[in-house]
Design an enzyme around this catalytic site. Structure first.
Site, PDB file in Angstrom:
ATOM      1  N   ARG A  51       7.479   2.098   5.598  1.00  9.05           N
ATOM      2  CA  ARG A  51       6.650   1.739   4.545  1.00  9.05           C
ATOM      3  C   ARG A  51       6.204   2.683   3.686  1.00  9.05           C
ATOM      4  NH1 ARG A  51       3.746   5.614   5.106  1.00  9.05           N
ATOM      5  NH2 ARG A  51       2.421   4.864   3.436  1.00  9.05           N
ATOM      6  N   GLY A  52       5.451   2.731   2.459  1.00  8.70           N
ATOM      7  CA  GLY A  52       5.181   3.278   1.523  1.00  8.70           C
ATOM      8  C   GLY A  52       6.126   3.174   0.354  1.00  8.70           C
ATOM      9  N   ALA A  53       5.773   3.291  -0.925  1.00  9.24           N
ATOM     10  CA  ALA A  53       6.418   2.779  -2.059  1.00  9.24           C
ATOM     11  C   ALA A  53       7.943   3.254  -1.911  1.00  9.24           C
ATOM     12  CB  ALA A  53       5.807   2.913  -3.369  1.00  9.24           C
ATOM     13  N   ARG A  89       8.011  -7.413   0.564  1.00  8.47           N
ATOM     14  CA  ARG A  89       6.691  -7.214   0.412  1.00  8.47           C
ATOM     15  C   ARG A  89       6.823  -7.084  -1.309  1.00  8.47           C
ATOM     16  NH1 ARG A  89       4.298  -2.004   3.389  1.00  8.47           N
ATOM     17  NH2 ARG A  89       2.513  -3.131   2.549  1.00  8.47           N
ATOM     18  N   GLN A 188      -3.190   4.273   7.902  1.00  2.50           N
ATOM     19  CA  GLN A 188      -2.077   5.235   7.511  1.00  2.50           C
ATOM     20  C   GLN A 188      -2.550   6.548   7.355  1.00  2.50           C
ATOM     21  OE1 GLN A 188      -2.512   2.268   6.346  1.00  2.50           O
ATOM     22  NE2 GLN A 188      -0.726   1.282   5.447  1.00  2.50           N
ATOM     23  N   ASP A 229       1.795   2.135  -5.854  1.00  6.01           N
ATOM     24  CA  ASP A 229       2.820   1.350  -5.530  1.00  6.01           C
ATOM     25  C   ASP A 229       3.347   0.456  -6.872  1.00  6.01           C
ATOM     26  OD1 ASP A 229       1.119   1.398  -2.814  1.00  6.01           O
ATOM     27  OD2 ASP A 229       3.024   0.680  -2.522  1.00  6.01           O
ATOM     28  N   ASN A 239      -2.752   0.538  -5.768  1.00  7.66           N
ATOM     29  CA  ASN A 239      -2.371   1.341  -4.612  1.00  7.66           C
ATOM     30  C   ASN A 239      -3.252   0.840  -3.493  1.00  7.66           C
ATOM     31  OD1 ASN A 239      -1.270   3.961  -3.386  1.00  7.66           O
ATOM     32  ND2 ASN A 239      -3.188   4.762  -3.445  1.00  7.66           N
ATOM     33  N   LYS A 240      -2.970   1.389  -2.088  1.00  2.58           N
ATOM     34  CA  LYS A 240      -3.655   0.876  -0.975  1.00  2.58           C
ATOM     35  C   LYS A 240      -4.832   0.513  -1.396  1.00  2.58           C
ATOM     36  CE  LYS A 240      -1.858   0.212   2.312  1.00  2.58           C
ATOM     37  NZ  LYS A 240      -1.416  -1.195   2.434  1.00  2.58           N
TER      38      LYS A 240
HETATM   39  O1  MRU Z   1       1.163  -0.824   2.879  1.00  2.00           O
HETATM   40  P1  MRU Z   1       1.788   0.800   2.729  1.00  2.00           P
HETATM   41  O2  MRU Z   1       1.471   1.624   3.898  1.00  2.00           O
HETATM   42  O3  MRU Z   1       3.307   0.641   2.221  1.00  2.00           O
HETATM   43  O4  MRU Z   1       0.976   1.239   1.363  1.00  2.00           O
HETATM   44  C1  MRU Z   1       1.340   2.654   0.674  1.00  2.00           C
HETATM   45  C2  MRU Z   1       0.452   3.034  -0.139  1.00  2.00           C
HETATM   46  O5  MRU Z   1      -0.372   2.139  -0.567  1.00  2.00           O
HETATM   47  C3  MRU Z   1       0.621   4.228  -0.458  1.00  2.00           C
HETATM   48  O6  MRU Z   1      -0.333   4.922  -0.819  1.00  2.00           O
HETATM   49  C4  MRU Z   1       1.683   4.348  -1.845  1.00  2.00           C
HETATM   50  O7  MRU Z   1       2.979   3.478  -1.513  1.00  2.00           O
HETATM   51  C5  MRU Z   1       1.812   5.609  -2.453  1.00  2.00           C
HETATM   52  S1  MRU Z   1       3.468   6.331  -2.358  1.00  2.00           S
HETATM   53  C6  MRU Z   1       4.158   6.278  -0.701  1.00  2.00           C
END
Ligand code: MRU
Length: 342
Positions: A51-53, A89, A188, A229, A239-240
């Site tokens: 996970r994470g962009a 996603r 996270q 993201d 973002n999250k």
């Molecule tokens: O749902 P996730 O854990 O994939 O979300 C991740 C985020 O929102 C991060 O802040 C984002 O991807 C920033 S860079 C890794």
């Protein structure tokens, strides 16, 4: 990232398999998950094993490379694989960026798809390294930094985005202290960011998601750095969930609010953040929590009223006017005048 003296990337390809640090197992167990087919890699993106962009982008590129290997030259198979990968996603731009690049490369020869996916993973690391260098110039020794979600090693192939400048500053001997928002509902921050910071010996505490106004009003935060993201052409940033309210609070108290992200996160086809697709995840992520007891046995427990459901938007969009500047691999820049430029 170095774990127990050994260097690991968050995700990598060997032969036709994709290997990734299992982010659902952390921080309780460090284990590597193997995805043997593109469909298994898609499942790992959906269920957030990775996970994470940045990591999602690399995973999607690798999934497409696997699809070309599995296709035996069948164009229809690859096109279905592309749709399935893109459906895993919706929010992170990096996923669509990687799928398109690997798909185009594979049109000439399946080997090119693998080469391109590997090149994108290396690009991901190099971008994060540049972000660490540019971002480090914004961090003074003694800085107390608040971050949201996990935008560190685990959110990329290596180094990260929001946390990369902090790792660089710490390695250069600057004193830094991090507030890691717990980031409900999937935690996270409490699970992954806190694990990374401990692994790097960086002083930190986990704070509840709703502590931002308290901490900032008390003068306890010098700077906020988050990842992204997807960033629209005018600088509006997805973002999250919970990022937007941190930005509002930071502006209220005159605290700089930085977004760190590589250019693969920017989506210049969208004029503003209103059109960014926002993923909605299962209500169960809010209604239940899981984790091991003291003997290591995993439990899933209900933490909400039995007869209620929940709404679980996974991201929000922070308007550009709340963002002090963007830290990218090309430098530090703002979205002044409602138009973004590198
Ligand atoms: O749902 P996730 O854990 O994939 O979300 C991740 C985020 O929102 C991060 O802040 C984002 O991807 C920033 S860079 C890794």
């Amino acid at each position: 990232m170095i774990v127990a003296g050994k260097h690991f990337r968050t995700i990598w390809m060997e032969g036709s398999s994709i290997f990734m640090i299992d982010q659902n197992a952390l921080p309780f167990e460090f284990r590597i998950h193997e995805a043997r087919t593109y469909l298994e890699t898609c499942t790992a993106i959906k269920n957030m094993t990775t996970r994470g962009a940045g990591a999602i982008g690399a995973a999607a590129g690798f999934a497409m490379a696997q699809a070309f290997i599995e296709s035996g030259g069948n164009q229809g198979f690859v096109e279905i694989a592309r749709s399935e990968t893109e459906a895993t996603r919706p929010t992170a731009r990096n996923l669509f960026y990687a799928v398109e690049k690997v798909f185009d490369a594979g049109m000439f020869a399946a080997e090119n798809a693998v080469i391109e996916a590997q090149r994108l993973a290396d690009e991901n690391v190099n971008d994060a390294l540049r972000i660490s260098e540019f971002g480090n110039t914004l961090i003074k020794s003694g800085s107390r930094i608040l971050t949201h979600c996990n935008a560190g090693w685990l959110g990329f192939v290596d180094w990260g985005s929001a946390l990369a400048p902090i790792y660089r500053a710490h390695r250069e001997g600057k004193k830094v202290f991090v507030y890691a928002d717990e980031t409900r509902p999937r935690s996270q921050g409490a699970r992954l960011t806190a694990w990374e910071l401990s692994n790097e010996n960086i002083p930190h505490v986990i704070v509840p998601d709703n502590a931002g106004a308290y901490l900032m009003s008390k003068g306890m935060v010098d700077v906020v750095i988050v990842g992204a993201d997807r960033i629209a052409a005018n600088g509006d940033t997805a973002n999250k969930i919970g990022t937007f309210e941190k930005a509002i609070i930071a502006k209220e108290f005159g605290i700089p609010f930085y977004v760190a992200a590589p250019s693969s996160t920017f989506d210049f086809s969208l004029s503003d953040g209103g059109a960014i697709p926002i993923e909605e995840r299962s209500p169960d992520e809010i209604l239940y929590q899981s984790g091991p007891d003291e003997s290591g046995l995993n439990h899933r427990i209900r933490v909400a009223n039995h007869t209620s459901s929940a709404l679980n938007p996974a991201f929000d969009v922070t308007p550009a006017e709340y963002i002090t500047a963007f830290i990218t691999e090309k430098g530090i820049t703002s979205a002044s005048g409602g138009k973004f430029s590198f």
